[in-house]
Motif scaffolding. Structure first.
Motif: not given
Ligand SMILES: O=C(O)CCC(=O)C(=O)O
Length: 355
Positions: A99-106, A195-200, A277-283
């Motif tokens: 469920h975790k969609f950790l974003y990465y820069d290709e 679905n979860v977008t982890p903190a960034h 610049y605020w961290w956000h975790h969204i589910e």
């Protein structure tokens, strides 16, 4: 946190009872929220006409605005409507093994050869996404999909009409009175329940407009940087926290014990201001069905003192693993958000031509 969607007092401190004084027909329940080992305080929910809301935005603090009508014409959007009207363009769809969609820069993957992403991006037509989502749901395994696509000029007429009916009057004023730069993009997010977008964090101001379903948003101010341990600047997961909220490794990330968040659950019609610049975790809530969100990202040409201090703090944390590079975050086509924009520009909608 209390299950409610009622007005609260932005000055209220810790404890949901103080902030949610009344409970009207809760539409979600605590059981739909994942469990994390840290404290949170509620993000105020206010009318956009409330002077306290303006004050919070001016101070770069989060607030949920309950009545902006920002995306009113989009509140009818659901999967069948979008399937008929979103157009035949390609959509970026992420497929994750859980469920975790950790974003990465290709584009940064070459910097870290051993990095293996836990999700992959595939471009597909909207109908293929819907099919994939249904199939994934039916299979009932851990695999999930998440559509994350910047709106562009391939969208169909009805969606353009909806878009033109947004409350541009309100949002343009928000932009101009704070001297923000241009609206860089609108990211459309269509997610499966859970679905979860982890903190960034992102380097733009964000009005996050919820359209369908409910999302829990946990935010942390920039000065909690030392508790959240971002990946190194040159890592593909730059701007993402290394801490797994569901299973924090306190030996590696001891300051995570001190983290304190601000949280809310947004539903259709709510607009959450996520300051840059605020961290956000969204589910997306568990068992809550499909969620649809559209965000509005604004570039800003200044940095508040609070953000500047947090970024300054970042250097000593990261330098050892970076081999002495001193480059700041690169502003890519996604305006520092890291996500692809696919060349869409807001001005293209100023004169849509015959509709
Ligand atoms: O809604 C999500 O899952 C993530 C959205 C996000 O990170 C953003 O709008 O900046």
């Amino acid at each position: 946190m209390a299950a409610a969607t009622v007005e609260n007092d932005p000055t209220a401190s810790e404890g949901s009872a103080a902030a949610f004084s009344e409970v009207h027909n809760p539409i979600w329940s605590e059981s739909q929220l994942r469990k994390y080992p840290f404290q949170t305080r509620p993000i105020p929910r206010l009318s956009h006409t409330d002077p306290r809301a303006e004050m919070l935005i001016n101070n770069e603090e989060p607030v949920v605005l309950t009545d902006t009508n920002l995306v009113y014409p989009a509140l009818k959007w659901d999967i069948p409507y979008l399937q008929d009207n979103i157009g035949s363009g390609d959509f970026s769809v992420y497929i994750a093994e859980n469920h975790k969609f950790l974003y990465y820069d290709e584009k940064k993957m070459a910097n870290f050869e051993n990095f293996t992403p836990k999700s992959r991006r595939i471009d597909m037509k909207f109908s293929d996404f819907v099919e994939k989502m249904h199939k994934t749901q039916e299979e009932g395994g851990d695999v999930r999909v998440y559509l994350q696509q910047t709106l562009n000029d391939t969208v169909g007429r009805k969606v353009v009409v909806d878009f033109l009916g947004f409350n541009w009057n309100w949002i343009n004023k928000q932009q101009s009175k704070r001297n923000w730069g241009q609206l860089t993009s609108n990211l459309l997010l269509i997610g499966m329940e859970g679905n979860v977008t982890p903190a960034h964090y992102d380097e733009q101001q964000n009005f996050f407009a919820q359209i369908k379903g409910y999302k829990r948003c946990i935010l942390f101010p920039p000065d909690q940087f030392e508790c959240l341990y971002p990946f190194p600047v040159h890592h593909p997961c730059d701007r993402q926290s290394q801490v797994d909220f569901e299973n924090p490794d306190y030996e590696r990330f001891p300051n995570f014990k001190n983290v304190v968040g601000y949280e809310t659950v947004v539903g259709p019609g709510d607009v959450l201001f996520i300051p840059m610049y605020w961290w956000h975790h969204i589910e997306s809530l568990l068992s809550g069905g499909v969620t649809i969100t559209l965000n509005f990202w604004y570039k800003v040409h200044y940095m508040t003192k609070r953000c500047a201090n947090a970024q300054e703090d970042r250097k000593p944390i990261e330098r050892p693993s970076e081999g002495g590079h001193h480059e700041k975050h690169r502003e890519d086509a996604g305006g520092g958000t890291g996500r692809p924009t696919r060349g869409w520009s807001f001005t293209e909608y100023d004169d849509p031509g015959p509709i």
